[in-house]
Design a protein around this motif. Sequence first.
Motif, PDB file in Angstrom:
ATOM      1  N   GLY A 429       0.945  -1.692  -0.189  1.00 47.89           N
ATOM      2  CA  GLY A 429       0.117   0.455   0.421  1.00 47.89           C
ATOM      3  C   GLY A 429       1.025   0.910   0.388  1.00 47.89           C
ATOM      4  O   GLY A 429       1.844   1.174  -0.329  1.00 47.89           O
ATOM      5  N   SER A 430       0.298   1.979  -0.207  1.00 47.98           N
ATOM      6  CA  SER A 430       1.291   3.598   0.677  1.00 47.98           C
ATOM      7  C   SER A 430       0.624   4.521   1.851  1.00 47.98           C
ATOM      8  O   SER A 430      -0.935   4.275   2.223  1.00 47.98           O
ATOM      9  N   ILE A 431       2.067   4.903   1.982  1.00 43.65           N
ATOM     10  CA  ILE A 431       1.376   6.144   3.706  1.00 43.65           C
ATOM     11  C   ILE A 431       0.666   6.927   3.273  1.00 43.65           C
ATOM     12  O   ILE A 431       0.723   7.498   3.961  1.00 43.65           O
ATOM     13  N   SER A 432       0.205   7.212   2.025  1.00 40.31           N
ATOM     14  CA  SER A 432       0.250   8.676   1.417  1.00 40.31           C
ATOM     15  C   SER A 432      -0.577   8.625   0.154  1.00 40.31           C
ATOM     16  O   SER A 432       0.032   8.391  -0.643  1.00 40.31           O
ATOM     17  N   ALA A 433      -1.833   8.591   0.939  1.00 43.99           N
ATOM     18  CA  ALA A 433      -3.573   8.554  -0.578  1.00 43.99           C
ATOM     19  C   ALA A 433      -4.043   9.454  -0.944  1.00 43.99           C
ATOM     20  O   ALA A 433      -3.529   9.717  -2.154  1.00 43.99           O
ATOM     21  N   GLU A 434      -3.530  10.298   0.015  1.00 44.11           N
ATOM     22  CA  GLU A 434      -4.527  12.184  -1.003  1.00 44.11           C
ATOM     23  C   GLU A 434      -4.140  12.833   0.128  1.00 44.11           C
ATOM     24  O   GLU A 434      -4.649  14.051  -0.310  1.00 44.11           O
ATOM     25  N   HIS A 435      -3.329  12.846   1.005  1.00 43.24           N
ATOM     26  CA  HIS A 435      -3.073  14.676   1.836  1.00 43.24           C
ATOM     27  C   HIS A 435      -1.531  14.354   1.255  1.00 43.24           C
ATOM     28  O   HIS A 435      -1.270  15.735   1.449  1.00 43.24           O
ATOM     29  N   GLY A 436      -0.683  13.709   0.472  1.00 47.78           N
ATOM     30  CA  GLY A 436       0.661  14.294   0.614  1.00 47.78           C
ATOM     31  C   GLY A 436       1.849  13.878   1.486  1.00 47.78           C
ATOM     32  O   GLY A 436       1.288  13.460   2.850  1.00 47.78           O
ATOM     33  N   ILE A 437       2.823  14.357   1.000  1.00 47.08           N
ATOM     34  CA  ILE A 437       3.846  14.511   1.789  1.00 47.08           C
ATOM     35  C   ILE A 437       3.955  15.407   3.092  1.00 47.08           C
ATOM     36  O   ILE A 437       4.348  14.963   3.969  1.00 47.08           O
ATOM     37  N   GLY A 438       4.454  16.272   2.065  1.00 52.21           N
ATOM     38  CA  GLY A 438       4.623  17.689   2.572  1.00 52.21           C
ATOM     39  C   GLY A 438       5.665  17.318   3.553  1.00 52.21           C
ATOM     40  O   GLY A 438       7.012  16.865   3.393  1.00 52.21           O
ATOM     41  N   THR A 439       5.923  17.880   4.820  1.00 58.22           N
ATOM     42  CA  THR A 439       7.504  18.018   6.266  1.00 58.22           C
ATOM     43  C   THR A 439       6.292  16.744   7.101  1.00 58.22           C
ATOM     44  O   THR A 439       7.754  15.924   7.728  1.00 58.22           O
ATOM     45  N   LEU A 440       5.317  16.060   6.989  1.00 52.77           N
ATOM     46  CA  LEU A 440       4.990  15.273   8.456  1.00 52.77           C
ATOM     47  C   LEU A 440       5.418  13.779   7.697  1.00 52.77           C
ATOM     48  O   LEU A 440       6.037  13.500   8.470  1.00 52.77           O
ATOM     49  N   LYS A 441       5.695  13.607   6.905  1.00 52.83           N
ATOM     50  CA  LYS A 441       5.512  12.146   6.438  1.00 52.83           C
ATOM     51  C   LYS A 441       7.576  12.165   5.158  1.00 52.83           C
ATOM     52  O   LYS A 441       7.642  11.450   4.590  1.00 52.83           O
ATOM     53  N   ARG A 442       7.877  13.870   5.534  1.00 49.16           N
ATOM     54  CA  ARG A 442       9.278  13.686   4.386  1.00 49.16           C
ATOM     55  C   ARG A 442      10.123  12.503   4.726  1.00 49.16           C
ATOM     56  O   ARG A 442      10.924  11.813   4.157  1.00 49.16           O
ATOM     57  N   ASP A 443      10.395  12.363   6.160  1.00 47.70           N
ATOM     58  CA  ASP A 443      11.352  11.423   6.142  1.00 47.70           C
ATOM     59  C   ASP A 443      11.078  10.062   6.489  1.00 47.70           C
ATOM     60  O   ASP A 443      11.905   8.870   5.296  1.00 47.70           O
ATOM     61  N   GLU A 444       9.930   9.903   6.161  1.00 51.36           N
ATOM     62  CA  GLU A 444       9.000   8.221   6.060  1.00 51.36           C
ATOM     63  C   GLU A 444       9.776   8.229   5.124  1.00 51.36           C
ATOM     64  O   GLU A 444      10.147   6.999   4.544  1.00 51.36           O
ATOM     65  N   LEU A 445       9.328   9.199   4.264  1.00 51.23           N
ATOM     66  CA  LEU A 445       9.305   8.737   2.436  1.00 51.23           C
ATOM     67  C   LEU A 445      10.726   7.895   2.416  1.00 51.23           C
ATOM     68  O   LEU A 445      11.328   7.549   1.649  1.00 51.23           O
ATOM     69  N   ALA A 446      11.727   9.252   2.411  1.00 56.11           N
ATOM     70  CA  ALA A 446      12.606   8.943   2.844  1.00 56.11           C
ATOM     71  C   ALA A 446      14.103   7.642   2.846  1.00 56.11           C
ATOM     72  O   ALA A 446      14.510   6.970   1.945  1.00 56.11           O
ATOM     73  N   ALA A 447      12.958   6.901   4.218  1.00 52.49           N
ATOM     74  CA  ALA A 447      13.354   6.359   5.119  1.00 52.49           C
ATOM     75  C   ALA A 447      12.614   4.688   4.017  1.00 52.49           C
ATOM     76  O   ALA A 447      13.936   3.589   4.477  1.00 52.49           O
ATOM     77  N   THR A 448      11.750   5.102   3.549  1.00 55.11           N
ATOM     78  CA  THR A 448      11.494   3.496   3.373  1.00 55.11           C
ATOM     79  C   THR A 448      11.171   3.411   2.091  1.00 55.11           C
ATOM     80  O   THR A 448      11.260   1.941   1.876  1.00 55.11           O
ATOM     81  N   ALA A 449      10.592   4.055   1.520  1.00 55.02           N
ATOM     82  CA  ALA A 449      10.841   3.498  -0.320  1.00 55.02           C
ATOM     83  C   ALA A 449      12.214   3.747  -1.518  1.00 55.02           C
ATOM     84  O   ALA A 449      13.148   3.375  -0.781  1.00 55.02           O
ATOM     85  N   PRO A 450      11.168   3.455  -2.254  1.00 53.55           N
ATOM     86  CA  PRO A 450      13.124   2.638  -2.507  1.00 53.55           C
ATOM     87  C   PRO A 450      13.699   3.580  -2.879  1.00 53.55           C
ATOM     88  O   PRO A 450      13.567   4.594  -3.127  1.00 53.55           O
ATOM     89  N   PRO A 451      15.181   3.353  -2.785  1.00 59.69           N
ATOM     90  CA  PRO A 451      16.465   4.344  -3.344  1.00 59.69           C
ATOM     91  C   PRO A 451      16.325   4.830  -4.881  1.00 59.69           C
ATOM     92  O   PRO A 451      16.921   5.341  -4.707  1.00 59.69           O
ATOM     93  N   VAL A 452      16.118   3.361  -5.536  1.00 54.09           N
ATOM     94  CA  VAL A 452      15.853   4.133  -7.001  1.00 54.09           C
ATOM     95  C   VAL A 452      14.646   4.943  -6.811  1.00 54.09           C
ATOM     96  O   VAL A 452      14.905   6.407  -7.719  1.00 54.09           O
ATOM     97  N   ALA A 453      13.663   5.237  -6.395  1.00 55.22           N
ATOM     98  CA  ALA A 453      12.893   5.802  -6.506  1.00 55.22           C
ATOM     99  C   ALA A 453      13.026   7.364  -5.978  1.00 55.22           C
ATOM    100  O   ALA A 453      12.827   8.132  -6.524  1.00 55.22           O
ATOM    101  N   ILE A 454      13.753   6.844  -4.815  1.00 54.58           N
ATOM    102  CA  ILE A 454      14.151   8.684  -4.333  1.00 54.58           C
ATOM    103  C   ILE A 454      15.011   9.293  -5.285  1.00 54.58           C
ATOM    104  O   ILE A 454      15.106  10.506  -5.202  1.00 54.58           O
ATOM    105  N   ASP A 455      16.204   8.640  -5.792  1.00 53.84           N
ATOM    106  CA  ASP A 455      17.384   9.050  -6.588  1.00 53.84           C
ATOM    107  C   ASP A 455      16.452   9.250  -7.440  1.00 53.84           C
ATOM    108  O   ASP A 455      16.994  10.524  -8.127  1.00 53.84           O
ATOM    109  N   LEU A 456      15.185   8.646  -7.841  1.00 52.57           N
ATOM    110  CA  LEU A 456      14.685   9.595  -9.091  1.00 52.57           C
ATOM    111  C   LEU A 456      14.448  11.402  -8.589  1.00 52.57           C
ATOM    112  O   LEU A 456      14.945  12.085  -9.544  1.00 52.57           O
TER     113      LEU A 456
END
Length: 476
Positions: A429-456
Amino acid sequence: MLNDNNDFKPALLDRFVAIVGDRFALHSPADIEPYVNEPRGLYGGRSPLVLRPGTVDEVSRIMKLATETRTAIVPQSGNTGLVGGQMPDRSGRQLVLSLQRLDRIREVDTRSNTITAEAGVILQNLQEAADAADRFFPLSLASQGTCRIGGNLSSNAGGTGVLAYGNARELCLGVEVVMPNGDIFDDLRKLKKDNTGYDLKDLFVGGEGTLGVITAAVMKLFPKPRGNEVAWVGLESPEKALQLFNLALDRAGSGLTAFELIPHIILDFTVRHIPDSTAPLATACPWYVLMQVSSGRSAEDARGLIEEILADGLERGLVVDATLAANLAQAATLWRLRETMPDSQKAEGTSIKHDISVPVASIPEFIERASKAVEQVVPGARIVGFGHMGDGNLHFNISQPIGADGEAFLKRYGDVNKAVHDIVRALSGSISAEHGIGTLKRDELAATAPPVAIDLMRRVKEVFDPLGIMNPGKVI
């Protein structure tokens, strides 16, 4: 790179003010305050200046000056976001660029079924403009009286109509964007099919103002439904709700325009705390569904469809009890229950909120597993998971235990968040379905998303915004 030592000497601020005129530049703390605090009070920032341009040319000139002086710019439209994406930080080194004055509807084209609106147009005003032209714009949010189309696009907003019509990205045909260097990307086209290279607009829609400033967009319109029938349905479990959803989808197809899953606990909160709210059914059920079936032919056609679905659901043992709205007023009352649910939770104390999505078929499993996981972290925590079951998006909110200390409960945010999101990821699933990432989920996105996705994503950001002046600190 961004000039972090920019102390905003008066001469520099005066150059920005000159672009919009002193009347549309806010200096005083009292005037600035509504632009640096967001609805839930979680993110408060500082800014010496709020700029309120009235034309795309003024936005372009602001961005050119920002590039020249390496000044950080935070775009903002309605300031209704829930993840801090529209907030300046507390450094006092970021200017707020408010798009509220860009509020013209440039065109309603009923032959192409499109509406071209500037970023500051309030969503409800856009809906009403479509309605006046005998058309329907389906994006619908609880905040539609204050949120604006620029923010809706920047966060790729969803809402109750995604099941049948898609989210903001799917409703958008073209955009006008001011780039960080002031260039204007004019892609306000009405094409439904265009394979000429990369679809650049989709980088800006959902980009949360980190790549450019959306100033206008071409949005899809639809024929106005001739019939909308709304039912409130009582059920025993999310599994029964899933079976009812598939039954309704089989019968109504694209005519199934809403399917909202609601636990009894949030209905109880709403009846207790929202004035003039009553439970729709005499029978209290563990779970409910708010279902809407629409027809382009007639009200009778919609009524026949929803009655067939409910009768079949009763026969199969899926439905415990149900009521059909007898008229528009009753339908509006049922929808008001759903729309006021987030506010009702506030009266129950602090809460830890999640905006997740999983495959629709996994919703019952998610609810069961995540509820158990939260109970292990915070015994007695109240699970308030409700939302758009038809598109797999739940607002899986956790209210503090009865009688608990609110501040102590919020200190468990990280533990609760991890327990829920671990299950989301396990179910693809996704940790952000419709509210976005913003500041709240930025660090978690960077820590958990596939490294290639973050790099792109970082590489895209560097190409579009090499100086890092566009909404810094958001998303990545």
